[in-house]
Design a protein around this motif. Structure first.
Motif, mmCIF file in Angstrom:
data_model
loop_
_atom_site.group_PDB
_atom_site.id
_atom_site.type_symbol
_atom_site.label_atom_id
_atom_site.label_comp_id
_atom_site.label_asym_id
_atom_site.label_seq_id
_atom_site.Cartn_x
_atom_site.Cartn_y
_atom_site.Cartn_z
ATOM 1 N N PRO A 1 0.836 -1.205 0.000
ATOM 2 C CA PRO A 1 0.000 0.000 0.000
ATOM 3 C C PRO A 1 0.870 1.253 0.000
ATOM 4 C CG PRO A 1 -0.079 -1.114 2.126
ATOM 5 C CD PRO A 1 0.726 -1.971 1.226
ATOM 6 N N VAL A 2 0.265 2.383 -0.360
ATOM 7 C CA VAL A 2 1.013 3.639 -0.436
ATOM 8 C C VAL A 2 0.799 4.525 0.787
ATOM 9 C CG1 VAL A 2 1.113 3.643 -2.949
ATOM 10 C CG2 VAL A 2 -0.813 4.740 -1.792
ATOM 11 N N LYS A 3 -0.170 4.146 1.646
ATOM 12 C CA LYS A 3 -0.415 4.922 2.858
ATOM 13 C C LYS A 3 -1.181 4.059 3.857
ATOM 14 C CE LYS A 3 -4.535 6.993 0.816
ATOM 15 N NZ LYS A 3 -5.209 8.243 0.481
ATOM 16 N N SER A 4 -1.244 4.515 5.063
ATOM 17 C CA SER A 4 -1.968 3.806 6.113
ATOM 18 C C SER A 4 -3.476 3.997 5.945
ATOM 19 C CB SER A 4 -1.520 4.344 7.473
ATOM 20 O OG SER A 4 -2.028 3.538 8.504
ATOM 21 N N GLY A 5 -4.246 2.953 6.253
ATOM 22 C CA GLY A 5 -5.696 3.061 6.215
ATOM 23 C C GLY A 5 -6.364 2.680 4.911
ATOM 24 N N GLN A 6 -5.613 2.210 3.931
ATOM 25 C CA GLN A 6 -6.230 1.759 2.684
ATOM 26 C C GLN A 6 -6.997 0.457 2.941
ATOM 27 O OE1 GLN A 6 -2.392 2.261 0.274
ATOM 28 N NE2 GLN A 6 -3.997 2.356 -1.277
ATOM 29 N N ILE A 7 -8.095 0.267 2.210
ATOM 30 C CA ILE A 7 -8.908 -0.933 2.310
ATOM 31 C C ILE A 7 -8.893 -1.620 0.944
ATOM 32 C CG2 ILE A 7 -11.219 -1.860 2.751
ATOM 33 C CD1 ILE A 7 -10.027 -0.522 5.213
ATOM 34 N N LEU A 8 -8.665 -2.936 0.950
ATOM 35 C CA LEU A 8 -8.621 -3.710 -0.289
ATOM 36 C C LEU A 8 -9.471 -4.961 -0.123
ATOM 37 C CD1 LEU A 8 -7.469 -4.508 -3.097
ATOM 38 C CD2 LEU A 8 -5.495 -5.450 -1.884
ATOM 39 N N VAL A 9 -10.382 -5.188 -1.051
ATOM 40 C CA VAL A 9 -11.173 -6.412 -1.079
ATOM 41 C C VAL A 9 -10.757 -7.197 -2.316
ATOM 42 C CG1 VAL A 9 -13.482 -7.409 -1.247
ATOM 43 C CG2 VAL A 9 -13.116 -5.319 0.086
ATOM 44 N N LEU A 10 -10.328 -8.432 -2.091
ATOM 45 C CA LEU A 10 -10.010 -9.349 -3.184
ATOM 46 C C LEU A 10 -11.045 -10.458 -3.177
ATOM 47 C CD1 LEU A 10 -6.164 -9.762 -2.598
ATOM 48 C CD2 LEU A 10 -7.267 -8.377 -4.348
ATOM 49 N N THR A 11 -11.609 -10.774 -4.331
ATOM 50 C CA THR A 11 -12.589 -11.845 -4.421
ATOM 51 C C THR A 11 -12.400 -12.614 -5.716
ATOM 52 O OG1 THR A 11 -14.938 -12.386 -4.270
ATOM 53 C CG2 THR A 11 -14.378 -10.373 -5.435
ATOM 54 N N LEU A 12 -12.554 -13.923 -5.647
ATOM 55 C CA LEU A 12 -12.464 -14.747 -6.849
ATOM 56 C C LEU A 12 -13.861 -14.832 -7.459
ATOM 57 C CD1 LEU A 12 -10.726 -16.409 -8.725
ATOM 58 C CD2 LEU A 12 -11.079 -18.383 -7.242
#
Length: 124
Positions: free
Chosen positions: A51-62
């Protein structure tokens, strides 16, 4: 311009889908919220950039499983210092969030994982 009294409505309209980079591609979230719906046509790989900063949210789904999707992170993303996440069944999903990586940069942390038809994504 986003108005404070309608921010929730504006966020619901926003498109956070970054798009699947495809086999051997890199997932590089740059926004605060990112969704990547993975589609495989056989055994495939992806790289997850830091990530490029604190607090990013990422959802990965197949979204569509034509084979396993193995995602290797640049840095560890759980307490066991694992860097590989394997999706095998459609609808497997994981929520990741970013935190400071000690004194230098940021890393992903596994928030929660879920499954649609089978087990949750496998860590290794």
């Amino acid at each position: 311009i986003v108005s404070g009294h309608r921010i929730t409505a504006d966020l619901l309209k926003a498109d956070f889908d970054q798009g699947d980079p495809g086999n051997a591609g890199s997932i590089t979230p740059t926004g605060n919220w990112t969704v990547v719906e993975l589609v495989t046509a056989g055994a495939e790989t992806r790289t997850l950039k830091d990530p490029v900063k604190s607090g990013q949210i990422l959802v990965l789904t197949l979204k569509t499983a034509g084979g396993n999707c193995v995602i290797t992170a640049d840095t560890t993303y759980n307490i066991a210092n694992e860097t590989i996440l394997t999706f095998a069944t459609a609808e497997e999903s994981i929520l990741l969030f970013s935190i400071p990586n000690g004194t230098s940069g940021y890393k992903w942390c596994a928030g929660s994982s879920t499954t649609g038809l089978g087990d949750a994504p496998a860590f290794s």
